[in-house]
Structure formats: C-alpha cells, structure tokens
Scaffold this active site. Structure first.
Site, short mmCIF file in Angstrom:
data_model
loop_
_atom_site.label_atom_id
_atom_site.label_comp_id
_atom_site.label_asym_id
_atom_site.label_seq_id
_atom_site.Cartn_x
_atom_site.Cartn_y
_atom_site.Cartn_z
CE LYS A 19 9.63 2.34 -27.46
NZ LYS A 19 9.47 3.19 -26.30
NE ARG A 67 11.45 12.16 -26.32
CZ ARG A 67 11.39 13.42 -26.73
NH1 ARG A 67 10.84 13.73 -27.88
NH2 ARG A 67 11.87 14.39 -25.97
CB CYS A 75 4.81 8.33 -28.89
SG CYS A 75 5.06 6.64 -29.43
CG ASP A 120 5.27 3.76 -21.26
OD1 ASP A 120 5.07 4.63 -22.11
OD2 ASP A 120 6.23 3.79 -20.47
N1 EPU Z 1 10.23 16.41 -19.74
C1 EPU Z 1 10.48 17.75 -19.81
N2 EPU Z 1 11.73 18.16 -20.21
C2 EPU Z 1 12.71 17.30 -20.53
C3 EPU Z 1 12.44 15.89 -20.46
C4 EPU Z 1 11.19 15.50 -20.05
O1 EPU Z 1 9.61 18.58 -19.52
O2 EPU Z 1 13.82 17.72 -20.90
C5 EPU Z 1 8.89 15.96 -19.34
C6 EPU Z 1 8.15 15.27 -20.51
O3 EPU Z 1 7.55 16.21 -21.35
C7 EPU Z 1 7.16 14.39 -19.78
C8 EPU Z 1 7.93 13.99 -18.51
O4 EPU Z 1 8.99 14.92 -18.37
O5 EPU Z 1 6.02 15.13 -19.41
C9 EPU Z 1 8.47 12.60 -18.53
O6 EPU Z 1 9.28 12.42 -19.68
P1 EPU Z 1 10.52 11.40 -19.67
O7 EPU Z 1 11.76 12.18 -19.94
O8 EPU Z 1 10.46 10.58 -18.44
O9 EPU Z 1 10.19 10.49 -20.91
P2 EPU Z 1 11.17 9.95 -22.02
O10 EPU Z 1 12.49 9.60 -21.45
O11 EPU Z 1 11.12 10.84 -23.21
C10 EPU Z 1 10.64 7.42 -21.67
C11 EPU Z 1 10.08 6.32 -22.52
C12 EPU Z 1 8.60 6.52 -22.70
C13 EPU Z 1 7.95 6.53 -21.33
C14 EPU Z 1 8.59 7.61 -20.45
C15 EPU Z 1 8.05 7.62 -19.04
C16 EPU Z 1 11.90 5.72 -23.94
C17 EPU Z 1 12.49 5.70 -25.30
N3 EPU Z 1 10.75 6.32 -23.81
O12 EPU Z 1 10.43 8.61 -22.41
O13 EPU Z 1 8.14 5.40 -23.43
O14 EPU Z 1 6.58 6.78 -21.47
O15 EPU Z 1 10.02 7.42 -20.40
O16 EPU Z 1 8.25 6.39 -18.42
O17 EPU Z 1 12.45 5.15 -23.01
C18 EPU Z 1 6.65 4.20 -24.72
O18 EPU Z 1 7.35 3.22 -24.45
O19 EPU Z 1 5.55 4.14 -25.34
C19 EPU Z 1 7.12 5.51 -24.31
C20 EPU Z 1 6.57 6.65 -24.72
#
Ligand code: EPU
Length: 462
Positions: free
Chosen positions: A42, A116, A140, A334
């Site tokens: 995913k 997202r 989420c 996750d």
């Molecule tokens: N963050 C910031 N600013 C930003 C981007 C991120 O402060 O501009 C912070 C977030 O708030 C968080 C941390 O950085 O505290 C990590 O966020 P990240 O950007 O790594 O997460 P994401 O890309 O939004 C993806 C997965 C998530 C998974 C995370 C971490 C997707 C669609 N989502 O999210 O998946 O938990 O990476 O590995 O790829 C899930 O599968 O249930 C899920 C939530």
C-alpha cells in the site's frame, strides 16, 4: 473509463463512523490457522502510480492490490487525463499519461480529505502542465501530519506555492532546477516528493537526511526503469541527476511487509499459525527480530515461486519487551499497533515508545475497555529521547500482561488501529462489533475473506 478498482468501498468519513453497513462482527477465541497472500505494498503502489505521470508512454504496474487507496489514486490520475485500466493478469494496471492535461478543479476538490497521495502529484504535474492544485489532504489521524517539508522542498526547486481556502495552487514559472535539500526528519512522503520532482528537474539534486524505507527503494527502482539517474549514498544521502525525459515502466510492486506483519501479530495474539505468502524476509528483518524476542516462531520460505513466511505461536508464555518505533531500518510505526495487541498477551511489563507519530497510541483506549492493562505516558520511556518528549504527547505505553480480553463495541480511528482491533476481537472472549471497517479497506485487500479462510468467526451484518 472504468478503472479496475472502482467497485472498492470508499474510505469512511468521520460522519459515517457508525454506518451500519460499515461493520463487522467478530467472535473471538479461535486460533487463526492457514494461508493468506499479500500483494503489492500500500505504501508503494499509489506512489508508483503517480510516477507513471512522469513517463512519455504507458506503464505497467503488477501485483496491485484491490484496496481503496488504489481506487482514490486512480480517480485522481483519471481527473488529470491519465488512462488507467486493468491489464491481462490479475493485479496488472496499465497507466497511460499521454493525454495528461489541466484538470477540472471541482473534480480534484472532490478528492479532498481522501488520502495523503495528492501532495505527491506536485512534481510530476509541475513538469507536465506547469501547475498543480492540491485539495485538503486526508490520511490516518495519528498525528498532526504537516506538509511543511514538502512545500519547502518544492519551493527550493523553484515552485511557487499559493495557499488558498480551497487548497494549494502550486506553479512552476520555469523549468524546476535541481537543488540541495536537508530534511529536518527522514520523512517518507517528503523523500518521495523530492525524488518525483528531481528526476526531471534541471541539474543535480542532493537530498540529505532522506528516508530509506523499502517502499522508497522500490520507487527508486521504478524511476530508474523509467530512465532516471538516482544514487543512494551512505548516511541517508540521495543524489538525483535530472534528465530531459522519462519513459513508461514495467514493474512488479514489492509485497506489503506491513500487512504481512499484521497477519503475524494476528497469529501470535490468537495462538495461531499463518503462512503469509508473498512476505519477504529482507524488508521485515527488524520485525522478525522483535517477533522472535516476544516468543513467536517463524520460518522463511524463499524458493522461487514459493516465497512467504510462516508465523506461529509455539505455545507457552510470550515475553514482554521494550520497543521503540523508528524510521527504517528501525521498527516501523505501522507495525506498532498490531504488535501492541500481541503484547497484551505477553508475560510482564512491555514498554512501547512511539517516535514517528505523536498520537498513534490513542487507539489503546479501546484495548483498555476490552480488559488490557495499558498506561500511556508523556515521557520518552525505554529508549532515546525523541521529538515528542517535551511536547506533552502521550507517546509511550507500558503494557502489563497477559490479560484476558473481552468483547466490546469498537470504532476504528485509523487503518492500522482498525486491523489491530480485529486482532484484539479475535483474541477476546465473546462477539465484538467493529465499526468503520472501510478504513481497513484502504490498506488490507479482501480482509474479510482472508479472515474467514483462516477460520475466524466473522460476519458482515449488511
Ligand atoms: N512530517 C512533518 N512535516 C512534513 C512531513 C512529515 O513534520 O512535511 C512528520 C510527520 O508529522 C511524522 C513524520 O514526519 O511525524 C513522519 O512522516 P512521514 O512523512 O514519514 O509519513 P508519510 O509519508 O505521511 C508514510 C506512510 C505511513 C507511514 C509513514 C512512516 C504512506 C501513504 N503513508 O506516511 O503509512 O506510517 O510513512 O513510515 O506511505 C500506514 O500505512 O498506516 C501509514 C500511516
């Protein structure tokens, strides 16, 4: 055009949380036994679909699961003129971006709050049509999840960001230029943002403090197949040399290690035995170490054509442990929620320190209602201090076990918590009603049938 995933259920909106059609009844007490298959990840598939926007010709993505995140991205791409259709084999998706054009904003706005992924369309759209409109993001609710790193990165490439009430309007007055970016935190999405933007930018981009999750490595593999030049160096440095154009790709998505771990935790919590076909050892090494330390048993099958990992509870008590979530190669956030459910069945005090999302332990309240003993703390317990330590977030948990769980009514707050509630209900005595299951459909393909095949007593009342 009808996309292959258009029949999938839509993710739940908050107002739909008690929709009676969005419910599963789970009767616990039966160990889950048998086989399930995981398909493409995913957290890779939607990004690989977005990457197809960068190509001059069609792409073929294989091993695509029928999850609602795929349906959402299909809708977004179609709104931009990408043709998305099923290929010859089950799980094949053909994405043709040759007719990409400016979308109807109302159609894009209709995707507000759904996921997202829209933010990741920025780079490819700026290269293709010079403009991107991004509605409010969904995803989420496990923390504030700002997008400041994304926007700073886009500005650094030369994009102009205009924040308006209806969403973000981002434009590229001229060709984007390669740049130097250091992420404040190794964010997965921001790393993907930089990759998807830098590949067609003019000159070299150097990204420091990049995330290196296996799904990112697989996205890099996709981009390289398209003609990109990307070097992954030591110490979280990625260097991208921009090229003039990219072609389509043919790629088989890596299997979903997060879903695989969820099934592993279900085997552990219910005293069961599950062969997860498609699961790979390499991307799951950190999880496998923890699974073994808790007392779970596993066996890797790595013959060609027979890939998978069998997970089972070998009998006897499980062991409590201290655990900290982290970016790859650490223990993935996750994996945390399903593992917490398994830890309610371990002997002694376990400590879980969540360092990626400040609110991802909120789901434990429902476990307490089921009889689990979980205490949340603001302090960074059992590990190194993290970003949340001084910020008043309940981001550490102490779990005392083993505790008998009993059935209750559960309302799913987010995707992984949702599957974790199913595990808890399966480990509990009695029949639980779990509301909001369309959130689980965002990332778990056909989970109802898979559960039934494993011997779970589940019923969809509608
Ligand atoms: N963050 C910031 N600013 C930003 C981007 C991120 O402060 O501009 C912070 C977030 O708030 C968080 C941390 O950085 O505290 C990590 O966020 P990240 O950007 O790594 O997460 P994401 O890309 O939004 C993806 C997965 C998530 C998974 C995370 C971490 C997707 C669609 N989502 O999210 O998946 O938990 O990476 O590995 O790829 C899930 O599968 O249930 C899920 C939530």
């Amino acid at each position: 055009m009808t996309s292959p995933a258009t029949t999938l259920p839509r993710p739940a909106e908050p107002s739909e949380a008690f929709d009676s059609a969005d419910l599963i009844r789970v009767t616990g007490g039966t160990p889950l036994t048998g086989e399930v298959t995981v398909r493409g990840a995913k957290n890779l598939v939607p990004k690989a679909m977005v990457a197809a926007l960068l190509g001059d010709g069609p792409s073929l993505l294989r091993n695509v699961p029928q999850i609602s995140d795929v349906r959402i991205v299909t809708g977004l791409l179609e709104a931009h003129g990408v043709s998305v259709r099923q290929g010859e084999q089950p799980g094949d998706l053909i994405l043709d971006p040759t007719s990409v054009g400016r979308p109807d904003h109302a159609e894009i706005a209709a995707h507000a709050g759904s996921s997202r992924i829209p933010i990741l369309l920025c780079g490819p759209l700026l290269h293709r049509i010079g403009h991107a409109f991004i509605p409010d993001l969904g995803g989420c609710r496990i923390g504030d999840r700002p997008i400041d790193f994304h926007l700073d990165a886009l500005r650094s490439f030369g994009a102009v960001v205009d924040k308006r009430p209806e969403g973000l309007h981002i434009s590229a007055p001229q060709r984007l230029r390669g740049t130097k970016i250091t992420l404040p935190y190794p964010s997965v999405g921001s790393t993907e943002q930089v990759l998807l933007t830098a590949v067609l930018a003019e000159g070299v981009t150097e990204l420091r403090n990049a995330a290196t999750e296996p799904e990112i490595q697989d996205l890099i593999a996709v981009l390289q197949k398209m003609g990109a030049i990307i070097s992954v160096l030591d110490n979280r440095v990625i260097q991208i040399t921009g090229v003039e154009s990219l072609s389509g790709y043919k790629h088989r998505a890596l299997p979903d290690r997060l879903e695989a771990a969820s099934w592993a935790c279900a085997a552990l919590a219910t005293g069961g035995d599950i062969l997860v076909r498609g699961a790979l050892q390499g991307p799951m090494m950190t999880f496998l170490n923890v699974f073994r330390r808790v007392g779970g048993a596993f066996e890797v099958e790595d013959e060609p054509g027979e890939l998978g990992i069998r997970f089972w509870h070998p009998g006897g008590p499980l062991s409590a442990l201290a655990l900290e979530t982290d970016v790859h190669p650490g223990f993935q956030t996750d994996w945390q929620q399903p593992m917490v459910v398994a830890l309610t069945q371990a002997q002694g005090l376990s400590i879980v320190h969540e360092t990626v999302y400040e609110k991802r332990l909120g789901f434990t309240k429902a476990l307490i209602d089921m009889g689990a003993q979980v205490q949340l703390y603001r302090e960074c317990l059992g590990g190194t201090p993290c970003r949340f330590g001084q910020r008043n977030f309940m981001h550490s948990a102490v779990i005392s076990g083993p505790t008998k769980l009993h059935a209750t009514d559960l309302v799913i707050p987010d995707l992984r918590a949702g599957f974790s509630y199913l595990i808890a209900a399966l480990a509990a005595q009695g029949t639980s009603s779990v509301h909001g299951i369309s959130l689980i459909s965002r990332g778990y393909e056909d989970f109802g049938s898979k559960l039934a095949d494993l011997g779970a007593q589940v019923e969809f009342p509608s």
